[in-house]
Design a protein around this motif. Structure first.
Motif, PDB file in Angstrom:
ATOM      1  N   LEU A  95       0.806  -1.265   0.154  1.00  0.00           N
ATOM      2  CA  LEU A  95       0.040   0.043  -0.008  1.00  0.00           C
ATOM      3  C   LEU A  95       0.889   1.177  -0.085  1.00  0.00           C
ATOM      4  CD1 LEU A  95      -2.761   1.452   0.201  1.00  0.00           C
ATOM      5  CD2 LEU A  95      -2.581   1.258   2.774  1.00  0.00           C
ATOM      6  N   ASP A  96       0.610   2.064  -0.978  1.00  0.00           N
ATOM      7  CA  ASP A  96       1.252   3.514  -0.907  1.00  0.00           C
ATOM      8  C   ASP A  96       0.110   4.240  -0.937  1.00  0.00           C
ATOM      9  OD1 ASP A  96       2.200   5.833  -1.810  1.00  0.00           O
ATOM     10  OD2 ASP A  96       3.206   5.348  -3.686  1.00  0.00           O
ATOM     11  N   VAL A  97       0.155   5.159   0.113  1.00  0.00           N
ATOM     12  CA  VAL A  97      -1.070   6.045   0.353  1.00  0.00           C
ATOM     13  C   VAL A  97      -1.108   7.278  -0.340  1.00  0.00           C
ATOM     14  CG1 VAL A  97      -1.121   5.299   2.986  1.00  0.00           C
ATOM     15  CG2 VAL A  97       0.140   7.306   2.194  1.00  0.00           C
ATOM     16  N   THR A  98      -0.170   7.466  -1.099  1.00  0.00           N
ATOM     17  CA  THR A  98      -0.230   8.436  -2.052  1.00  0.00           C
ATOM     18  C   THR A  98      -0.743   8.316  -3.607  1.00  0.00           C
ATOM     19  OG1 THR A  98       2.251   8.085  -2.987  1.00  0.00           O
ATOM     20  CG2 THR A  98       1.926   9.488  -0.825  1.00  0.00           C
ATOM     21  N   SER A  99      -1.015   6.828  -3.514  1.00  0.00           N
ATOM     22  CA  SER A  99      -1.653   6.378  -5.069  1.00  0.00           C
ATOM     23  C   SER A  99      -3.011   6.036  -4.635  1.00  0.00           C
ATOM     24  CB  SER A  99      -0.825   5.337  -5.462  1.00  0.00           C
ATOM     25  OG  SER A  99      -1.556   4.263  -6.206  1.00  0.00           O
ATOM     26  N   ALA A 100      -4.030   6.513  -5.537  1.00  0.00           N
ATOM     27  CA  ALA A 100      -5.521   6.012  -5.363  1.00  0.00           C
ATOM     28  C   ALA A 100      -5.667   4.614  -5.628  1.00  0.00           C
ATOM     29  CB  ALA A 100      -6.030   7.022  -6.174  1.00  0.00           C
ATOM     30  N   GLU A 101      -4.841   4.183  -6.925  1.00  0.00           N
ATOM     31  CA  GLU A 101      -4.939   2.853  -7.111  1.00  0.00           C
ATOM     32  C   GLU A 101      -4.568   2.036  -6.269  1.00  0.00           C
ATOM     33  OE1 GLU A 101      -3.406  -0.003 -10.979  1.00  0.00           O
ATOM     34  OE2 GLU A 101      -2.851   2.219 -10.994  1.00  0.00           O
ATOM     35  N   SER A 102      -3.328   2.192  -5.619  1.00  0.00           N
ATOM     36  CA  SER A 102      -3.007   1.416  -4.391  1.00  0.00           C
ATOM     37  C   SER A 102      -3.975   1.229  -3.360  1.00  0.00           C
ATOM     38  CB  SER A 102      -1.496   1.864  -4.285  1.00  0.00           C
ATOM     39  OG  SER A 102      -1.125   1.008  -3.159  1.00  0.00           O
ATOM     40  N   ILE A 103      -4.447   2.336  -2.869  1.00  0.00           N
ATOM     41  CA  ILE A 103      -5.439   2.359  -1.883  1.00  0.00           C
ATOM     42  C   ILE A 103      -6.639   1.580  -2.079  1.00  0.00           C
ATOM     43  CG2 ILE A 103      -6.980   3.784  -0.733  1.00  0.00           C
ATOM     44  CD1 ILE A 103      -4.832   6.160  -0.766  1.00  0.00           C
ATOM     45  N   GLU A 104      -7.291   1.951  -3.415  1.00  0.00           N
ATOM     46  CA  GLU A 104      -8.345   0.858  -3.669  1.00  0.00           C
ATOM     47  C   GLU A 104      -8.153  -0.457  -3.638  1.00  0.00           C
ATOM     48  OE1 GLU A 104     -11.462   1.743  -4.229  1.00  0.00           O
ATOM     49  OE2 GLU A 104     -11.306   4.025  -4.657  1.00  0.00           O
ATOM     50  N   LYS A 105      -6.896  -0.903  -4.400  1.00  0.00           N
ATOM     51  CA  LYS A 105      -6.625  -2.476  -4.482  1.00  0.00           C
ATOM     52  C   LYS A 105      -6.380  -2.956  -2.923  1.00  0.00           C
ATOM     53  CE  LYS A 105      -3.322  -5.380  -6.355  1.00  0.00           C
ATOM     54  NZ  LYS A 105      -2.074  -5.672  -7.303  1.00  0.00           N
ATOM     55  N   ALA A 106      -5.589  -2.230  -2.201  1.00  0.00           N
ATOM     56  CA  ALA A 106      -5.344  -2.708  -0.834  1.00  0.00           C
ATOM     57  C   ALA A 106      -6.604  -2.866   0.232  1.00  0.00           C
ATOM     58  CB  ALA A 106      -4.439  -1.911  -0.235  1.00  0.00           C
ATOM     59  N   VAL A 107      -7.380  -1.924  -0.206  1.00  0.00           N
ATOM     60  CA  VAL A 107      -8.823  -1.843   0.741  1.00  0.00           C
ATOM     61  C   VAL A 107      -9.807  -3.117   0.085  1.00  0.00           C
ATOM     62  CG1 VAL A 107     -11.054  -0.548   1.429  1.00  0.00           C
ATOM     63  CG2 VAL A 107      -8.709   0.568   1.378  1.00  0.00           C
ATOM     64  N   ASP A 108      -9.732  -3.289  -1.062  1.00  0.00           N
ATOM     65  CA  ASP A 108     -10.473  -4.429  -1.653  1.00  0.00           C
ATOM     66  C   ASP A 108     -10.081  -5.533  -1.304  1.00  0.00           C
ATOM     67  OD1 ASP A 108     -12.071  -2.631  -3.124  1.00  0.00           O
ATOM     68  OD2 ASP A 108     -11.166  -2.853  -4.962  1.00  0.00           O
ATOM     69  N   ASN A 109      -8.601  -5.757  -1.135  1.00  0.00           N
ATOM     70  CA  ASN A 109      -8.159  -7.048  -0.705  1.00  0.00           C
ATOM     71  C   ASN A 109      -8.326  -7.371   0.803  1.00  0.00           C
ATOM     72  OD1 ASN A 109      -7.381  -7.701  -3.218  1.00  0.00           O
ATOM     73  ND2 ASN A 109      -5.262  -6.836  -2.991  1.00  0.00           N
ATOM     74  N   ALA A 110      -8.416  -6.418   1.533  1.00  0.00           N
ATOM     75  CA  ALA A 110      -8.498  -6.496   2.920  1.00  0.00           C
ATOM     76  C   ALA A 110      -9.920  -7.032   3.366  1.00  0.00           C
ATOM     77  CB  ALA A 110      -8.344  -5.002   3.592  1.00  0.00           C
ATOM     78  N   GLY A 111     -11.024  -6.526   2.847  1.00  0.00           N
ATOM     79  CA  GLY A 111     -12.187  -6.835   3.087  1.00  0.00           C
ATOM     80  C   GLY A 111     -12.771  -5.761   3.981  1.00  0.00           C
ATOM     81  N   PRO A 112     -14.011  -6.001   4.445  1.00  0.00           N
ATOM     82  CA  PRO A 112     -14.500  -5.327   5.491  1.00  0.00           C
ATOM     83  C   PRO A 112     -13.711  -4.889   6.817  1.00  0.00           C
ATOM     84  CG  PRO A 112     -16.118  -6.913   4.668  1.00  0.00           C
ATOM     85  CD  PRO A 112     -14.716  -7.439   4.174  1.00  0.00           C
ATOM     86  N   ILE A 113     -13.435  -3.929   7.250  1.00  0.00           N
ATOM     87  CA  ILE A 113     -12.722  -3.701   8.340  1.00  0.00           C
ATOM     88  C   ILE A 113     -13.525  -2.905   9.377  1.00  0.00           C
ATOM     89  CG2 ILE A 113     -10.434  -3.567   7.029  1.00  0.00           C
ATOM     90  CD1 ILE A 113     -10.299  -0.577   7.346  1.00  0.00           C
ATOM     91  N   ASP A 114     -13.018  -3.084  10.547  1.00  0.00           N
ATOM     92  CA  ASP A 114     -13.629  -2.705  11.689  1.00  0.00           C
ATOM     93  C   ASP A 114     -12.920  -1.289  12.431  1.00  0.00           C
ATOM     94  OD1 ASP A 114     -15.830  -4.708  12.371  1.00  0.00           O
ATOM     95  OD2 ASP A 114     -14.031  -5.740  12.231  1.00  0.00           O
ATOM     96  N   ALA A 115     -11.384  -1.273  12.103  1.00  0.00           N
ATOM     97  CA  ALA A 115     -10.942  -0.129  12.435  1.00  0.00           C
ATOM     98  C   ALA A 115      -9.794   0.166  11.360  1.00  0.00           C
ATOM     99  CB  ALA A 115     -10.146  -0.372  13.703  1.00  0.00           C
ATOM    100  N   LEU A 116      -9.430   1.484  11.212  1.00  0.00           N
ATOM    101  CA  LEU A 116      -8.512   1.916  10.369  1.00  0.00           C
ATOM    102  C   LEU A 116      -7.564   2.851  11.077  1.00  0.00           C
ATOM    103  CD1 LEU A 116      -7.189   2.695   7.612  1.00  0.00           C
ATOM    104  CD2 LEU A 116      -8.852   4.645   7.344  1.00  0.00           C
ATOM    105  N   VAL A 117      -6.194   2.530  10.901  1.00  0.00           N
ATOM    106  CA  VAL A 117      -5.228   3.225  11.689  1.00  0.00           C
ATOM    107  C   VAL A 117      -4.485   3.991  10.690  1.00  0.00           C
ATOM    108  CG1 VAL A 117      -3.321   3.397  13.417  1.00  0.00           C
ATOM    109  CG2 VAL A 117      -5.324   1.740  13.715  1.00  0.00           C
TER     110      VAL A 117
END
Length: 252
Positions: free
Chosen positions: A51-73
């Motif tokens: 995950l590179d937080v400066t990349s919209a594509e990287s963010i979308e891919k990581a969140v999709d792969n993570a699945g539903p999350i209860d907490a984000l840090v």
């Protein structure tokens, strides 16, 4: 089991946060720019993602792969140890891209799923230099102050849907770990007129400071996530707690 996604887990605070939640039985999604499988012990409840937080594509891919999350840090961040005159505007913008816009972008992508479930926690890792101004950190402090303001307003918006937004503010971290991710590293590119002052100040700071440990930060994040009535701003480390008291902020 509940699931947490933590950014910036390759070292320091992020790694300790991931370890803490794993030890407490949570499912953990540990993210970093370049995944390293040997940083955390193999565990069925652990997923390590790029995950590179400066990349919209990287963010979308990581969140999709993570699945539903209860907490984000939102822990991923870079430092800049330099006076303003020594800081290049391009580097300043790079710092804000990670420290501010990266946290905003991560939150924006995760919020819809939390809103649909009417639950969730977002924790942004800021810095206690927003409470106690320090020299040679003007740009870094500005980025963290922006993160603070964002989080406090976000908390009001998110509360409409049962979502909590919190801030964890670490104190002074050992300069070795800070420097590894610094845009302007200690002692480098400090303009000559400021050199002696910055050197003397950092020497005095190192000799009299009880540094905040990664474990201090992990403990504070654990409180922010698991205690519904935790303060909006939680200082992490003895020095941060001292600075809070000196500034008139209660430390619960």
């Amino acid at each position: 089991m509940p699931k947490i996604l933590v950014t910036g887990c390759s070292s320091g605070f992020g790694l300790a946060i991931a370890q803490t939640f794993l030890s407490e039985g949570w499912d953990v999604v540990a993210t970093m720019r370049t995944p390293q499988s040997d940083l955390l012990p193999a565990n069925d409840r652990l997923k390590i993602l790029a995950l590179d937080v400066t990349s919209a594509e990287s963010i979308e891919k990581a969140v999709d792969n993570a699945g539903p999350i209860d907490a984000l840090v939102n822990n991923a961040g870079v430092g800049m140890l330099n006076v303003l005159e020594g800081a290049e505007m391009a580097k300043i913008r790079e710092l804000f891209e990670t420290n501010v816009f990266g946290a905003m972008a991560m939150t924006k992508v995760v919020l819809p799923q939390m809103r649909e479930r009417a639950s969730g926690v977002i924790v942004n890792v800021s810095s206690s230099v927003t409470i106690k101004p320090l020299p040679a950190l003007s740009v870094y402090s500005a980025s963290k102050a922006a993160l603070n303001a964002f989080t406090e307003s976000l908390a009001l918006e998110a509360a409409l849907f049962g979502i909590r937004a919190k801030l964890v503010l670490p104190g002074s971290a050992p300069t070795t770990s800070f420097g590894k991710n610094a845009v302007g590293r200690m002692g480098m590119d400090i303009p000559e007129p400021y050199g002696a002052f910055v050197h003397d100040y950092l020497t005095s700071l190192r000799s009299g400071t009880e540094f905040t440990t990664p474990e201090d930060v992990a403990e504070a994040v654990w409180r922010a996530v698991t205690e519904p009535d935790a303060p909006k701003k939680i200082p992490a480390g003895a020095d941060a707690q001292t600075w809070f008291r000196e500034a008139g902020h209660p430390v619960a």
